[in-house]
Design a protein around this motif. Sequence first.
Motif, mmCIF file in Angstrom:
data_model
loop_
_atom_site.group_PDB
_atom_site.id
_atom_site.type_symbol
_atom_site.label_atom_id
_atom_site.label_comp_id
_atom_site.label_asym_id
_atom_site.label_seq_id
_atom_site.Cartn_x
_atom_site.Cartn_y
_atom_site.Cartn_z
ATOM 1 N N ASP A 28 28.432 -14.078 -15.998
ATOM 2 C CA ASP A 28 27.792 -12.860 -15.496
ATOM 3 C C ASP A 28 28.393 -11.603 -16.115
ATOM 4 N N LEU A 29 29.697 -11.616 -16.385
ATOM 5 C CA LEU A 29 30.328 -10.452 -17.004
ATOM 6 C C LEU A 29 29.842 -10.257 -18.436
ATOM 7 N N VAL A 30 29.852 -11.318 -19.249
ATOM 8 C CA VAL A 30 29.443 -11.150 -20.650
ATOM 9 C C VAL A 30 27.936 -11.015 -20.809
ATOM 10 N N ALA A 31 27.179 -11.301 -19.765
ATOM 11 C CA ALA A 31 25.734 -11.109 -19.831
ATOM 12 C C ALA A 31 25.359 -9.631 -19.829
ATOM 13 N N ARG A 32 26.285 -8.771 -19.408
ATOM 14 C CA ARG A 32 26.038 -7.331 -19.409
ATOM 15 C C ARG A 32 26.190 -6.807 -20.832
ATOM 16 N N PRO A 33 25.213 -6.078 -21.354
ATOM 17 C CA PRO A 33 25.292 -5.610 -22.740
ATOM 18 C C PRO A 33 26.458 -4.661 -23.016
ATOM 19 N N GLU A 34 26.972 -4.019 -21.975
ATOM 20 C CA GLU A 34 28.103 -3.094 -22.163
ATOM 21 C C GLU A 34 29.418 -3.830 -22.383
ATOM 22 N N VAL A 35 29.479 -5.094 -22.023
ATOM 23 C CA VAL A 35 30.704 -5.890 -22.111
ATOM 24 C C VAL A 35 30.611 -6.785 -23.349
ATOM 25 N N GLN A 36 31.433 -6.489 -24.364
ATOM 26 C CA GLN A 36 31.354 -7.235 -25.617
ATOM 27 C C GLN A 36 32.252 -8.468 -25.668
ATOM 28 N N GLY A 37 33.016 -8.684 -24.643
ATOM 29 C CA GLY A 37 33.893 -9.853 -24.620
ATOM 30 C C GLY A 37 34.791 -9.804 -23.405
ATOM 31 N N LEU A 38 35.651 -10.793 -23.329
ATOM 32 C CA LEU A 38 36.546 -10.928 -22.182
ATOM 33 C C LEU A 38 37.995 -11.012 -22.636
ATOM 34 N N LEU A 39 38.860 -10.434 -21.845
ATOM 35 C CA LEU A 39 40.298 -10.579 -22.014
ATOM 36 C C LEU A 39 40.741 -11.475 -20.867
#
Length: 122
Positions: A86-97
Amino acid sequence: EAENMDSLTEAVLERQLRSALDGLELSASGIDVAYEPVWAIGTGRTATPEDAAAVHRVLHQALEALGGGGVPILYGGSVNPGNARDLVARPEVQGLLVGGASLQPETWQAVVTAADGVPQPG
């Protein structure tokens, strides 16, 4: 809630970003920016995807003003197999730490699998 982020929060984020990136040539820097809410550090709490997106929008605008419009912004903050997709599905979020969830191979693999295949803009 970040959707109603107050001007003080925005000002702090922008000030921290400017300070951290002062003197860097952002267009050729090869850096990523990672954002983790201070209240999420070591707590197991994470922002909702909507809240993370709202903060990332502010950071993207600040980066654009600094000449770093293409700098990716990663979300960190208790990322786990249950929230990664759900986090990376947002276009503003380009990845995860990913922090603690990366310490056990099974959990790490579950985060990667959860986020895998989510269409990214661009």
